[in-house]
Write an enzyme that holds these catalytic residues in place. Structure first.
Site, PDB file in Angstrom:
ATOM      1  N   LYS A  54       4.140  24.624  91.836  1.00  0.00           N
ATOM      2  CA  LYS A  54       4.900  24.349  90.609  1.00  0.00           C
ATOM      3  C   LYS A  54       5.868  25.496  90.318  1.00  0.00           C
ATOM      4  O   LYS A  54       7.036  25.274  89.981  1.00  0.00           O
ATOM      5  CB  LYS A  54       3.943  24.141  89.425  1.00  0.00           C
ATOM      6  CG  LYS A  54       3.198  22.809  89.490  1.00  0.00           C
ATOM      7  CD  LYS A  54       2.066  22.699  88.466  1.00  0.00           C
ATOM      8  CE  LYS A  54       1.290  21.408  88.642  1.00  0.00           C
ATOM      9  NZ  LYS A  54       0.157  21.240  87.718  1.00  0.00           N
ATOM     10  N   GLN A  98      -3.462  24.749  83.749  1.00  0.00           N
ATOM     11  CA  GLN A  98      -3.959  24.001  84.912  1.00  0.00           C
ATOM     12  C   GLN A  98      -5.430  23.629  84.723  1.00  0.00           C
ATOM     13  O   GLN A  98      -6.246  24.452  84.318  1.00  0.00           O
ATOM     14  CB  GLN A  98      -3.767  24.853  86.185  1.00  0.00           C
ATOM     15  CG  GLN A  98      -4.087  24.127  87.476  1.00  0.00           C
ATOM     16  CD  GLN A  98      -3.143  22.970  87.787  1.00  0.00           C
ATOM     17  OE1 GLN A  98      -1.985  22.968  87.366  1.00  0.00           O
ATOM     18  NE2 GLN A  98      -3.625  21.981  88.505  1.00  0.00           N
ATOM     19  N   ASP A 121       2.897  18.606  80.446  1.00  0.00           N
ATOM     20  CA  ASP A 121       1.929  17.783  81.190  1.00  0.00           C
ATOM     21  C   ASP A 121       1.772  16.411  80.540  1.00  0.00           C
ATOM     22  O   ASP A 121       1.206  15.501  81.143  1.00  0.00           O
ATOM     23  CB  ASP A 121       0.544  18.457  81.203  1.00  0.00           C
ATOM     24  CG  ASP A 121       0.258  19.195  82.502  1.00  0.00           C
ATOM     25  OD1 ASP A 121       0.803  18.787  83.541  1.00  0.00           O
ATOM     26  OD2 ASP A 121      -0.510  20.171  82.459  1.00  0.00           O
TER      27      ASP A 121
END
Ligand code: GUN
Length: 296
Positions: A54, A98, A121
């Site tokens: 990412k 995460q 997200d």
């Protein structure tokens, strides 16, 4: 039936090139470039790889990026304090924490603490709720990546029967909602199957499109697939393999060797859905920076 691979890597590259062009235009106009932060707690191998990819992807499209790393003994209170600091930092346009988190940290508490307009997200209940209601929202990256992949690969969805296997908050549940929406890129009839579903194979055999997101390697076998179906494999489980230098092989949720000869189109693992997740995360970050969903 000939098998055609769905090249998620190439489609993700196309999206990233479009984002890079927008970032270059922002830079040329003297505007701030989007800035994504990623929070990684602990040393889970898969998470380390995802987060590294990412951050690298940010650099490739011209974004600024920040990686915040913590040991797995970080307390929940300290993680919540980090989230609050990122919420308040005007330099940061969006950030992710995460998952999975260490067991002593409640992921729901952390997700709810993220400001919805920085929740790239798309996991916050505000974004989830807006998605369900059909309002503009930051959409979860893997589900929106699947919809975008089908659209850009010219795979018809309208009126098709899509069977989703798995009901996680990250993939199965949201992708089933998106695919059922009245959109040019969706409009499916959706059946959501899970670990308690009876006669699963009988249901999956009626699918025009199968989305396998159950997290069990090679779970979907040839007897579960109607010849000509489109198969989207979301699984990425590391299975130990001493013959490999890194000690593992990445397995999808689909028995690729058995299913690929039957399917009209199928995503590989790796190189299918995974790269799309990253491309859509970047797109969300660009949208957050532009105040597209939540005006600044
Ligand atoms: N873990 C697995 N997939 C994801 C994702 O899309 N975002 C975050 N934050 N964690 C994940």
């Amino acid at each position: 039936m000939t098998t055609h691979l769905i090249d998620g890597k190439q489609t993700a590259e196309d999206i990233k090139a479009e984002i890079a062009a927008e970032v270059a235009a922002l830079k040329a106009a003297g505007r701030k470039v989007p800035h994504l932060a990623a929070v990684l707690v602990g040393h889970d191998g898969g998470s380390e790889t995802y987060v590294r990819n990412k951050v690298l992807a940010c650099e490739r499209v011209g974004f600024a990026s920040t990686l915040l790393r913590f040991e797995d003994d970080l307390s929940e209170a300290d993680l919540l304090a980090q989230v609050a600091a990122l919420n308040d930092d005007p330099e940061i346009d969006g950030f992710i924490v995460q998952l999975p988190l260490p067991r002593h940290i409640d992921p729901d508490k952390v997700i709810e603490a993220i400001r919805p307009d920085k929740d790239v997200d798309g996991f916050h209940p505000m974004n989830m709720g807006r998605m369900v209601a059909g309002l503009p929202a930051l959409l979860p990256a893997t589900p929106s990546g699947i919809v975008e992949l089908l659209a850009r690969q010219g795979i018809a969805t309208s009126g098709k029967h899509c069977v989703v296997i798995g009901r996680s908050n990250i993939v199965g549940s949201p992708v089933s909602i998106l695919l059922a929406k009245n959109l040019d890129t969706a409009n499916c009839t959706v059946t959501l199957c899970h670990s308690r579903t009876q006669n699963l194979a009988a249901i999956t055999r009626t699918a025009d499109i199968i989305v396998a997101a159950i997290g069990r390697p090679e779970f979907v076998t040839a007897d579960m697939v109607r010849p000509g179906a489109v198969v989207i494999d979301v699984g990425t489980t590391r299975v130990p393999d001493p013959s490999r230098k890194n000690g593992y092989v990445l397995k999808g949720d689909v028995d690729f060797a058995g299913v690929a000869p039957l399917a009209s189109r199928i995503t590989p693992v790796p190189g299918g859905v995974g790269p799309m997740t990253i491309a859509m995360l970047l797109l969300n970050t660009l949208r957050a920076a532009k105040g597209e969903v939540y005006p600044k």
